[in-house]
Design an enzyme around this catalytic site. Structure first.
Site, PDB file in Angstrom:
ATOM      1  CB  ALA A 250      46.538 -16.260  18.838  1.00 16.41           C
ATOM      2  N   GLY A 251      46.818 -15.335  21.764  1.00 16.19           N
ATOM      3  CA  GLY A 251      47.268 -14.348  22.735  1.00 16.19           C
ATOM      4  C   GLY A 251      48.060 -14.969  23.868  1.00 16.19           C
TER       5      GLY A 251
END
Length: 300
Positions: A250-251
């Site tokens: 996600a990051g």
């Protein structure tokens, strides 16, 4: 479209998904096994390429099957891999990732060739740095390498974005050369000594980082979205509501998407919304690079 250079790690991710994460000494059975390409640097480079960026990747891999497979896949996404160096003395980096039914993960990494991406490799790529516009880096390679990168980027007046993960102490001389720093809430708390669990506490943490010389601070807050403080003022951007399956990349997806939007000349608020959408899509799928969306899936 400005040219993007991503400098960082290349790993092979070995993923086991089960109902829960095991406690120390506990064995959890009944899981599913997957193998994906990963590494924060590679994840961010691939995310940017899939979203339409003109991306070069500077990294180091082993002379082994994992490395050869990674290189082939990077090229299918259109990455410029002329500066993906092959190290005959070390294995390609490997990450062992456990994922539970809620999408939370636990990761252990063997750095391998990533630990051998050294300042001299950065110096040998000075012309690539000179010809790039935006430079995105993380901390899965030696800090001395990132410092050398920041020195060259600053000398050539390039805009460097640092995603400080996995987090470590950062010298102020490095912070002062950054265009953006993009920690998550845990990394921001480590860097500033301030607990970050809300928009208000993120603001206090961001003020400390800007006080140390960073021009722009963007703190990601998971389900709470993100908080920005810097040259374009301050604002909070909510996160899209989705059912997370795997939060592994996600990051990285957020950072790759963010730098693409910057390369297109988007305002910071637009760029952050675009990055938030891309990251939200990625957590609804298993894996790292394979979970990242293509441009047609994300609106801006």
């Amino acid at each position: 479209m400005l040219k993007i250079l991503v400098v960082g790690s290349s790993n092979t991710d070995l993923v086991l998904r089960s109902t829960k994460l095991p406690k120390p000494g506990e064995t959890v059975t009944g899981g599913e096994f997957f193998q994906f390409q990963g590494g924060k640097g590679a994840n961010q480079a691939v995310a940017a390429a899939k979203l339409g960026g003109q991306v070069s990747f500077l990294a180091k891999i082993g002379d082994d099957a994992f490395g050869k497979q990674a290189l082939a896949e990077y090229q299918t996404y259109g990455l410029d891999t002329k500066h993906v160096f092959i190290d005959s003395t070390a294995a390609t980096g490997v990450a062992l990732i456990l994922v539970d039914e809620n999408g939370e993960n636990s990761i252990s990494v063997a750095s391998g060739a990533n630990a051998n991406l050294l300042p001299e490799d950065i110096l040998s790529a000075e012309e690539l740095i000179r010809s790039s516009d935006l430079i995105l880096a993380q901390l899965e390679t030696p800090l001395s390498t990132i410092e050398a990168l920041s020195d060259l980027a600053f000398r050539h007046q390039k805009k460097m974005i640092l995603n400080p993960a996995p987090v470590t102490d950062l010298p102020q001389k490095l912070l002062q050369k950054l265009y953006f720093i993009t920690p998550n809430e845990h990394e921001a708390a480590y860097l500033t000594g301030e607990k970050v669990d809300s928009v208000d506490t993120a603001k206090r943490s961001a003020e400390i980082l800007t006080g140390q010389g960073v021009k722009n601070v963007l703190i990601t807050l998971g389900a709470l979205g993100s908080y920005y403080l810097g040259e374009e003022g301050e604002f909070h951007t909510p996160a899209p509501a989705v059912k997370a399956i795997d939060t592994t990349a996600a990051g990285d997806t957020f950072n790759g998407a963010f730098v693409v939007a910057l390369a297109e000349g988007r305002a910071f608020d637009e760029a952050i919304k675009f990055a938030s959408q891309a990251a939200a899509i990625s957590v609804t799928r298993m894996g790292a690079q394979v979970s990242q969306p293509f441009r047609k899936e994300v609106s801006i």
